[in-house]
Scaffold this motif. Structure first.
Motif, PDB file in Angstrom:
ATOM      1  N   GLN A   1       0.677  -1.195   0.184  1.00 54.01           N
ATOM      2  CA  GLN A   1      -0.126  -0.020  -0.156  1.00 54.01           C
ATOM      3  C   GLN A   1       1.026   1.233   0.018  1.00 54.01           C
ATOM      4  OE1 GLN A   1      -3.113  -0.082   2.814  1.00 54.01           O
ATOM      5  NE2 GLN A   1      -3.706   2.249   2.718  1.00 54.01           N
TER       6      GLN A   1
ATOM      7  N   ALA B   1      -8.486  -5.264 -11.392  1.00 57.53           N
ATOM      8  CA  ALA B   1      -9.104  -4.329 -10.338  1.00 57.53           C
ATOM      9  C   ALA B   1     -10.193  -5.035 -10.078  1.00 57.53           C
ATOM     10  CB  ALA B   1      -9.211  -2.939 -10.840  1.00 57.53           C
TER      11      ALA B   1
ATOM     12  N   THR C   1      -4.750   0.670  -8.426  1.00 60.56           N
ATOM     13  CA  THR C   1      -5.041  -0.316  -7.505  1.00 60.56           C
ATOM     14  C   THR C   1      -5.486  -1.395  -8.007  1.00 60.56           C
ATOM     15  OG1 THR C   1      -5.296   1.376  -5.528  1.00 60.56           O
ATOM     16  CG2 THR C   1      -6.319  -0.825  -5.341  1.00 60.56           C
TER      17      THR C   1
ATOM     18  N   GLN D   1      -0.912  -7.645  -4.389  1.00 65.58           N
ATOM     19  CA  GLN D   1      -1.858  -6.507  -4.378  1.00 65.58           C
ATOM     20  C   GLN D   1      -1.175  -5.373  -4.350  1.00 65.58           C
ATOM     21  OE1 GLN D   1      -5.448  -6.707  -4.007  1.00 65.58           O
ATOM     22  NE2 GLN D   1      -5.110  -4.450  -4.453  1.00 65.58           N
TER      23      GLN D   1
ATOM     24  N   THR E   1      -2.099  -1.456  -3.695  1.00 64.33           N
ATOM     25  CA  THR E   1      -3.154  -0.453  -3.450  1.00 64.33           C
ATOM     26  C   THR E   1      -2.623   0.904  -3.115  1.00 64.33           C
ATOM     27  OG1 THR E   1      -4.307  -2.284  -1.940  1.00 64.33           O
ATOM     28  CG2 THR E   1      -4.875  -0.033  -1.565  1.00 64.33           C
TER      29      THR E   1
ATOM     30  N   SER F   1      -3.666   4.677  -2.141  1.00 62.88           N
ATOM     31  CA  SER F   1      -4.516   5.244  -1.395  1.00 62.88           C
ATOM     32  C   SER F   1      -3.836   6.227  -0.299  1.00 62.88           C
ATOM     33  CB  SER F   1      -5.577   4.248  -0.443  1.00 62.88           C
ATOM     34  OG  SER F   1      -6.493   4.735   0.328  1.00 62.88           O
TER      35      SER F   1
END
Length: 122
Positions: free
Chosen positions: A11, A40, A91, A117, A119, A121
């Motif tokens: 992330q 996604a 993402t 993954q 991400t 944000s």
């Protein structure tokens, strides 16, 4: 059986960077192109980037051109995706594969791995 292992996801905040790695467990497909796709939530898998067996030329989706860089290691069984200036729309789960062909029309050669993954944000 050759397997693919993706790593390096995580992330990050918008504008951040990540480097993804993809390692193949064998050399059976070393003369194929390799590439990255992403998926996604609620969307179809889409092409991100690919590189020929020799390390070039390379191909990018319009959405990532100028921000992502794909590279292939000298062992031919490892590729990287350097992702810069990440955006929330990046993402997704990122997958790698050996490819038959190049660019968005290339087809995967072996079963997909589990992906990694990413991400983006705040």
């Amino acid at each position: 059986q050759v397997q693919l292992v993706e790593s390096g996801g995580g992330q990050v905040q918008p504008g951040g960077s990540l480097r993804l790695s993809c390692e193949a467990s064998g050399r059976a497909y070393s003369d194929y192109s390799m590439g990255w796709v992403r998926q996604a939530p609620g969307k179809e898998r889409e092409f991100v980037a690919s590189v020929t067996f020799s390390g070039g030329p390379v191909y990018y989706a319009d959405a990532v051109r100028g921000r992502f860089v794909i590279a292939r290691a000298s062992d031919k069984d490892t590729i990287y995706l350097h992702m810069n200036n990440l955006r929330p729309e990046d993402t997704a789960v990122y997958y790698c594969n050996f490819l038959s062909g190049d660019g968005p029309t290339a087809r995967p050669v072996i079963p997909w791995g589990q992906g990694t993954q990413v991400t983006v944000s705040s």
